[in-house]
Design a protein around this motif. Structure first.
Motif: not given
Length: 742
Positions: A204-213, A256-266, A328-334
């Protein structure tokens, strides 16, 4: 066995710019290499209080560039909120992934953050046993492996180019455990051992992980959880979590909802949060008597989970815990991507890849007539070679004299044959048989094809070079030379036919899977072919070097024309799309590496870009172009007069693009700032046009002159785009080394 050169890196904090702040999917000509030079030369950095500093004797032009990046008040401690440069790439049919390049000012901020908190980052990335990819120490070595272009040309064409004692191909700021790419996990002993111990697997993976963090969640993760943090910490503090949260917000226009996608630091940001979640799940399972590596075994690669188990109750309990902790961290399983397997754990994609291996081994193999006693046979490793001298200059090798070696080359009957129609047909059948999509297997297939072509060319050249040298050796009699010429012509014709068929097959795959990674792998294959055909042999004769013809002009013409035709067909069968832009334009960089006679015609480029004539008879863009597209187009067209009308349309579009943005937001937009700095260094645009672009960006004529004077004096030729003398082989090696996902 392959050798690798181990290069010690002299530590510089700015090397973060090389590896951790840009997405993988940027054009080959685009990097932070020269931005890095600018910062290091001028000692531009943030001090411990967050103030911007630079060297004492900094020039007026360099100071103007700093003001352009950070604003006029350079003593201000608070960084502005900036707008990242977002662009889309094709992820799935009719589904796109949005990537981001952060503002150069935020890139400098990330350099400071890494330097200050590198040890804490390492600590928090080593908190759980599930993670398959996490930082484990600051990288201090770079392993450089010479590729085929060095061996084939018989000379060093890719010298190690060091930038302030840092090698530009540095993959990441940190070194990583345990796997740099997810496919390595599938092939690992760890995966197979889990299969021995457990009968079942759920993926399983996290639904839209980086967009949801949620950016605030980093402070929760680093300080005992959400409830603990809110209870015991102030709304503003100086903890690492709070500061990291604020940096991630500033670079994303205070989102605050979502982080930039692409860079390694994300990915590191997400890793820290997910490790805290993993640790809590493992701890709660243990409290219920369920022990990791005994009752279950769990692995996570970025946001992809692999949970092995025997008892369904263990799996059910674990999934409930994961769902609750992620929530708790506002994330969900896909739910869509949750898959269940029973031993043997083999997916349709894996089965398809196994069959692709067989297909490639059967249809693309270089077949030697005699696999015994050939002096070059010992070097035929299919995957591992490096600084191996293929061509021995001694009078005897392995008991064979020079004459015996030449006779073996003359009598050579090696074969290398491919029928693209048959290969393409069988490849299509595999997709249908195993019900997999082209995106799932074509990158793998192209990587295998590239390796087959590489190793095949090495074997081919072991014979071909000896024949070529003999034809230019005055000590060889004419009768022998005639025999050499016959064999050489046969081998050249064989190679020509094979390469044409191979080119046909890789473009067939591209027609069904026009993604950036797919295009990059095809560009890599084309580059391999181009450097093989477009370079003669060079041998030393005392203190001088002699160039010896390698392939006939007719052979080169046929293969290069095939490349041109296939790329032209790509442009004819597609048009510039608002969402998919880079996937096709990468091929312009390939054409640029060839002679101009093989470029696509201006009318083809005009139709692809959907340029229309206005009432004044000038071309006008009707499709939005992002700045990476603009850069690739300007690079390709260069100063060729035939493309001038299109170039003028692009320049006019740049001005419109800037003017559509309110003045107060222009310098905040990473896209416009990066584009402006690149335009200033572009050699194909006049200073008059440059000033027309710079003026609405707030760079007045006097500042423009100061900046250009500084660039000329300091030899700071570029900022982000290398406009001239691009070594495509080197850029491809750097690019491929950074790929994270299969």
């Amino acid at each position: 066995m392959s050798k690798r050169r181990k290069i010690k890196l002299r530590y510089k904090k700015e090397r973060v710019l090389f590896s951790d702040v840009l997405p993988y999917e940027v054009p080959l000509i685009f990097s932070n290499r020269y931005f890095y030079r600018f910062l290091v030369r001028n000692q531009i950095a943030l001090d411990t209080d967050g103030h911007l500093t630079w060297k004492d004797n900094i020039s007026k032009g360099a100071k103007d560039i700093i003001s352009f990046l950070f604003g006029d008040d350079l003593n201000c401690q608070h960084f502005p909120q900036t707008i990242p440069f977002t662009y889309k790439i094709l992820h799935k049919p009719n589904k796109y992934r949005e990537l981001s390049i952060i503002h150069p000012a935020n890139q400098i901020e990330m350099v400071s953050f890494y330097e200050k908190y590198k040890n804490l980052i390492l600590y928090y990335c080593n908190q759980d046993r599930f993670s398959l990819r996490h930082p484990n120490k600051v990288a201090c070595y770079f392993y450089y492996k010479d590729r085929l272009h060095h061996i084939l040309l018989g000379r060093k064409t890719d010298k190690l180019e060091m930038y302030f004692n840092e090698y530009e191909n540095l993959r990441t700021y940190f070194s990583y455990e345990h796997y740099t790419n997810i496919y390595k996990f599938y092939e690992s002993y760890k995966y197979q051992r889990a299969e021995k111990k457990f009968q079942k697997l759920v993926k399983f993976d996290i639904q839209s992980c980086f967009d949801s963090i949620y950016t605030h969640s980093i402070a929760w993760a680093l300080n005992g959880g959400k409830d603990v943090y809110k209870e015991h910490f102030k709304s503003e503090d100086n903890t690492m979590g709070y500061l990291w949260d604020k940096i991630m917000q500033r670079m994303n226009y205070n989102e605050t909802n979502g982080i930039v996608i692409g860079p390694e630091f994300s990915r590191i940001f997400a890793e820290v949060i997910l490790q805290q979640i993993d640790s809590k799940v493992q701890s709660k399972l243990l409290s219920k008597g369920m022990v990791n590596n005994v009752d279950y075994q769990c692995f996570r690669y970025v946001d992809d989970y692999f949970f092995f188990y025997n008892n369904d109750n263990v799996k059910d309990e674990a999934l409930v815990l994961f769902i609750n902790e992620l929530k708790t961290y506002k994330l969900t399983i896909s739910n869509e991507k949750t898959k269940y397997y029973e031993r043997p754990f083999i997916t349709d994609i894996t089965r398809a890849k196994i069959e692709i291996d067989k297909l490639i081994d059967t249809l693309l193999s270089y077949n030697k007539t005699d696999k015994k006693d050939l002096p070059w046979q010992e070097m035929e490793s299919d995957d591992n070679y490096n600084d191996i001298e293929l061509y021995q200059e001694e009078s005897s090798v392995d008991g064979g004299t020079e004459q015996e070696l030449l006779n073996a080359a003359i009598s050579n009957q090696d074969s290398w044959f491919l029928k693209s129609t048959e290969f393409n047909k069988q490849l299509k059948a595999l997709l249908v048989t195993y019900q997999v999509e082209s995106k799932d297997v074509y990158n793998y297939a192209l990587a295998r094809i590239a390796r087959k072509i590489e190793t095949g060319l090495k074997k081919f050249d072991g014979v071909f070079k000896r024949l070529s040298l003999a034809l230019n050796d005055d000590s060889i009699d004419e009768e022998t030379k005639i025999e050499c010429q016959k064999t050489k012509e046969r081998m050249e014709n064989m190679l020509c036919k094979f390469l044409i068929e191979a080119i046909d097959s890789v473009f067939f795959m591209h027609s069904n899977c026009r993604r950036v990674n797919t295009t990059l792998k095809i560009v890599s294959i084309l580059n391999l072919i181009i450097i093989t055909l477009d370079n003669d042999y060079v041998i030393k004769n005392g203190s001088t070097q002699i160039s010896i013809p390698r392939f006939s002009n007719q052979m080169r013409e046929r293969v290069f024309k095939k490349i041109q035709d296939e790329i032209s067909l790509v442009f004819q069968t597609s048009q510039m799309d608002e969402n998919v832009q880079l996937e096709t334009l990468y091929f312009l960089i390939t054409l640029k590496s060839m002679r101009s006679k093989y470029y696509i015609k201006p009318v083809q480029l005009q139709k692809y870009l959907r340029l229309k004539l206005d009432e004044k008879g000038k071309y006008k863009t009707i499709c939005p172009l992002n700045s990476l597209v603009i850069i690739v187009l300007l690079y390709f067209m260069g100063d060729i007069e035939a493309y001038r009308p299109i170039q003028h349309a692009i320049i006019a579009y740049i001005r419109e693009k800037i003017n559509l943005v309110p003045k107060e937001l222009r310098k905040k937009q990473a896209e416009l700032v990066i584009l402006t700095l690149d335009i200033i260094t572009c050699p194909f645009i006049t200073d008059d046009y440059k000033q027309r672009i710079c003026s609405p960006m707030g760079i007045e004529p006097k500042n423009f002159r100061e900046i250009t004077d500084y660039l000329n004096r300091s030899k700071q030729k570029y900022f982000f785009t290398k406009w001239n003398k691009v070594d495509l082989t080197k850029e491809l090696n750097a690019k491929i080394s950074q790929e994270v996902y299969a």
